[in-house]
Design a protein around this motif. Structure first.
Motif, PDB file in Angstrom:
ATOM      1  N   ALA A   4       0.857  -1.186   0.000  1.00 47.18           N
ATOM      2  CA  ALA A   4       0.000   0.000   0.000  1.00 47.18           C
ATOM      3  C   ALA A   4       0.891   1.233   0.000  1.00 47.18           C
ATOM      4  O   ALA A   4       2.109   1.138   0.246  1.00 47.18           O
ATOM      5  CB  ALA A   4      -0.926   0.004   1.212  1.00 47.18           C
ATOM      6  N   LYS A   5       0.294   2.383  -0.231  1.00 45.35           N
ATOM      7  CA  LYS A   5       1.077   3.618  -0.383  1.00 45.35           C
ATOM      8  C   LYS A   5       1.593   4.160   0.946  1.00 45.35           C
ATOM      9  O   LYS A   5       2.211   5.220   0.990  1.00 45.35           O
ATOM     10  CB  LYS A   5       0.243   4.678  -1.094  1.00 45.35           C
ATOM     11  CG  LYS A   5       1.095   5.677  -1.878  1.00 45.35           C
ATOM     12  CD  LYS A   5       0.272   6.554  -2.773  1.00 45.35           C
ATOM     13  CE  LYS A   5       1.174   7.428  -3.661  1.00 45.35           C
ATOM     14  NZ  LYS A   5       0.405   8.257  -4.608  1.00 45.35           N
ATOM     15  N   ASN A  41      -1.776  -1.312  -4.236  1.00 44.12           N
ATOM     16  CA  ASN A  41      -2.770  -0.488  -3.532  1.00 44.12           C
ATOM     17  C   ASN A  41      -3.829  -1.447  -2.980  1.00 44.12           C
ATOM     18  O   ASN A  41      -5.016  -1.326  -3.242  1.00 44.12           O
ATOM     19  CB  ASN A  41      -3.387   0.544  -4.469  1.00 44.12           C
ATOM     20  CG  ASN A  41      -4.290   1.515  -3.734  1.00 44.12           C
ATOM     21  OD1 ASN A  41      -4.035   1.882  -2.589  1.00 44.12           O
ATOM     22  ND2 ASN A  41      -5.354   1.938  -4.395  1.00 44.12           N
ATOM     23  N   PRO A  89      -7.890  -1.152   0.435  1.00 42.70           N
ATOM     24  CA  PRO A  89      -7.874   0.178   1.050  1.00 42.70           C
ATOM     25  C   PRO A  89      -8.577   0.262   2.402  1.00 42.70           C
ATOM     26  O   PRO A  89      -8.108   0.979   3.299  1.00 42.70           O
ATOM     27  CB  PRO A  89      -8.564   1.053  -0.004  1.00 42.70           C
ATOM     28  CG  PRO A  89      -8.281   0.360  -1.292  1.00 42.70           C
ATOM     29  CD  PRO A  89      -8.325  -1.100  -0.974  1.00 42.70           C
ATOM     30  N   TYR A 111       2.752   2.320  -8.649  1.00 43.51           N
ATOM     31  CA  TYR A 111       2.641   3.767  -8.534  1.00 43.51           C
ATOM     32  C   TYR A 111       3.530   4.458  -9.554  1.00 43.51           C
ATOM     33  O   TYR A 111       4.630   3.975  -9.869  1.00 43.51           O
ATOM     34  CB  TYR A 111       3.013   4.212  -7.119  1.00 43.51           C
ATOM     35  CG  TYR A 111       2.087   3.633  -6.077  1.00 43.51           C
ATOM     36  CD1 TYR A 111       0.821   4.163  -5.875  1.00 43.51           C
ATOM     37  CD2 TYR A 111       2.467   2.526  -5.317  1.00 43.51           C
ATOM     38  CE1 TYR A 111      -0.049   3.626  -4.935  1.00 43.51           C
ATOM     39  CE2 TYR A 111       1.612   1.974  -4.372  1.00 43.51           C
ATOM     40  CZ  TYR A 111       0.359   2.536  -4.189  1.00 43.51           C
ATOM     41  OH  TYR A 111      -0.492   1.987  -3.265  1.00 43.51           O
TER      42      TYR A 111
END
Length: 490
Positions: A343-344, A372, A375, A434
């Motif tokens: 994940a970011k 990602n 979420p 990303y």
């Protein structure tokens, strides 16, 4: 320069060039002259040595300390007494009686082997008080969590062996999770369920060295089945894991390797309800603080049935993962094959990873790389309806922001995939990374995919393909990619 000196000089140059080539092969995962990579050769030299993790051969029978296999009596104190006696004598082998032996948390000591002979069933008792909290790391966050049924905790030369069985008796702990899931989800707190529903694991190796886990069967795990955290030199061979018995428990991973080094896993057979084999290295700000990688790991010659990932890297990636080789795996109906999750806010660098000689049949997503991931779980919102002073410590750790935010972008590169076949798949290749840090420098060789749909690749750079084919109804979509070769469509 004399003729002799010139010949000597040329010889030195040749030796230097050969050494450089062999060094490059070992760093890239390519096999050397033995046909095995430098990493495999190194780990075999450790774990195949007859002296690895030796313990004294004196036997301490738990029955001599009052243990009974009647399927009713709780034997925690009796078995622990046998373990403690073996430790006090300088080490030895602890045995259990044939039959069903109920127990709470057991703590192995250095130079002690717990041998589960054929016919022995060590079964977790469904009482929380039998599993006291211990400091550990769960899903990337350091926190207190119930001790496992078998704990190899801050020791050396501790082993679990034999043809017997461990029954996690997991439905009791599965129901804890399901009880919290609906109310937490309604409060926008799905992210906290996995941490607040404390569940007992069958085997945990924590901050330990020279550990051997061989030949036994585990069923009905309450949570992750076999976990190694902050440990070194762990050998796992011949385990059978069957967690989809009597239901489908949440997060019943097979074998998880968390921020540990020098690990060899081979000849295992896993059917579970989450990731079959999973590599982890910390979550978000807490994982970046700890900053311990998972590295020098080989997983080979294993079978997976049901489960969410044949081999998964992540989602806890903060400490990074390096020098990983996975081969000889056979996935049969597993949901995902080679799986990346992050994940970011995770961060971490994942590099020098080699997957080869793998077969996948009826695997929905043979290559599923989602950076990602999930979420609702990965990006916790502040629970404003609960006063901050009431937050438990692990909530505060999870809600700590990564600073600067750029540290949270995971980076995957230097990945090799060779000699892999996937038949009866759903989606051929799916990858989502990303723009700031695309999945880059991926080499595909001798790969064949038969799928319903081609898939989608987003934010990738420098993918090379040699003898790679895809048979699918739809082509692969490519978004924001640079220098990415695609499979030959059949």
């Amino acid at each position: 320069m004399s003729t002799i000196s010139l010949k000597k000089w040329m010889g030195l140059v040749v030796v230097a060039l050969l050494s450089f080539i062999l060094f490059c092969q070992s760093q890239s995962g390519e096999p050397g002259s033995s046909g095995k990579s430098e990493l495999v050769t190194q780990l075999e030299s450790v774990f195949y040595d007859a002296n690895f993790g030796q313990v004294p051969q004196t036997v301490f029978a738990a029955v001599d300390y009052g243990a009974v296999a009647d399927g009713e009596t709780i034997n925690t104190k009796q078995i622990q007494s046998a373990i403690d006696a073996a430790s006090a004598a300088g080490g030895g082998i602890v045995t259990l009686p044939v039959g069903t032996v109920f127990s709470g948390a057991l703590f192995l000591k250095s130079n002690v082997e717990l041998r589960l002979d054929e016919g022995v069933v060590l079964k977790a008792v469904n009482k929380d008080e039998e599993f006291p909290d211990k400091w550990t790391r769960i899903a990337g966050i350091e926190m207190d969590w119930p001790a496992a049924l078998i704990n190899i905790y801050q020791v050396e030369n501790a082993h679990v062996t034999g043809k017997g069985m461990i029954d996690g008796n997991g439905e009791f702990w599965w129901n804890k999770f399901f009880t919290l899931l609906e109310p937490y989800t309604k409060q926008n707190m799905r992210w906290a369920v996995d941490y607040d529903a404390k569940r007992v694991r069958p085997i945990v190796v924590y901050e330990s060295k020279n550990v051997r886990l061989t030949d036994f069967t585990v069923k009905r795990s309450g949570f992750w089945t076999v976990t190694m955290t902050y440990s070194e030199r762990v050998y796992v061979k011949g385990l059978v894991i069957r967690n989809n018995i009597g239901g489908h428990g949440p997060s019943t991973d097979g074998i998880d390797i968390d921020s540990s080094q020098d690990i060899l896993v081979e000849d295992c057979d896993i059917d579970c309800n989450d990731d079959n084999f999973c590599l982890k290295a910390g979550r978000d700000a807490d994982g970046l603080r700890v900053n311990r990688p998972a590295e020098n790991i080989v997983v080979r010659n294993c079978i997976t049935g049901k489960g969410h990932g044949l081999i998964t890297l992540g989602s806890e990636t903060s400490g990074g993962m390096h020098n990983i080789e996975v081969y000889g795996l056979d996935a049969r109906g597993t949901n995902n094959g080679i799986r990346f999750k992050s994940a970011k806010v995770r961060g971490g660098v994942i590099s020098n990873v080699w997957f080869h000689d793998i077969k996948m049949d009826s695997v929905k997503n043979p290559f599923h790389w989602e950076l990602n991931w999930f979420p609702e779980y990965s990006y916790p919102p502040r629970p404003e309806h609960i006063p901050e002073p009431e937050w438990p410590a692990h909530w505060k750790a999870m809600l700590t922001k990564v600073d600067p935010p750029e540290r949270g972008i995971p980076e995957f590169y230097d990945i090799q995939i060779s000699d892999v076949t996937a038949t009866n798949a759903g989606i051929g290749i799916y990858a989502n990374a990303y723009e700031e840090k695309p999945i880059r420098d991926v080499v595909w060789e001798h790969v064949s995919i038969d799928a319903q749909n081609g898939g989608k690749i987003t934010n990738a750079v420098n993918w090379k393909m040699d003898d790679v084919s895809l048979r699918a109804r739809t082509p692969i979509q490519v978004v924001s990619c640079k220098n990415v070769e695609l499979p030959e469509e059949k």
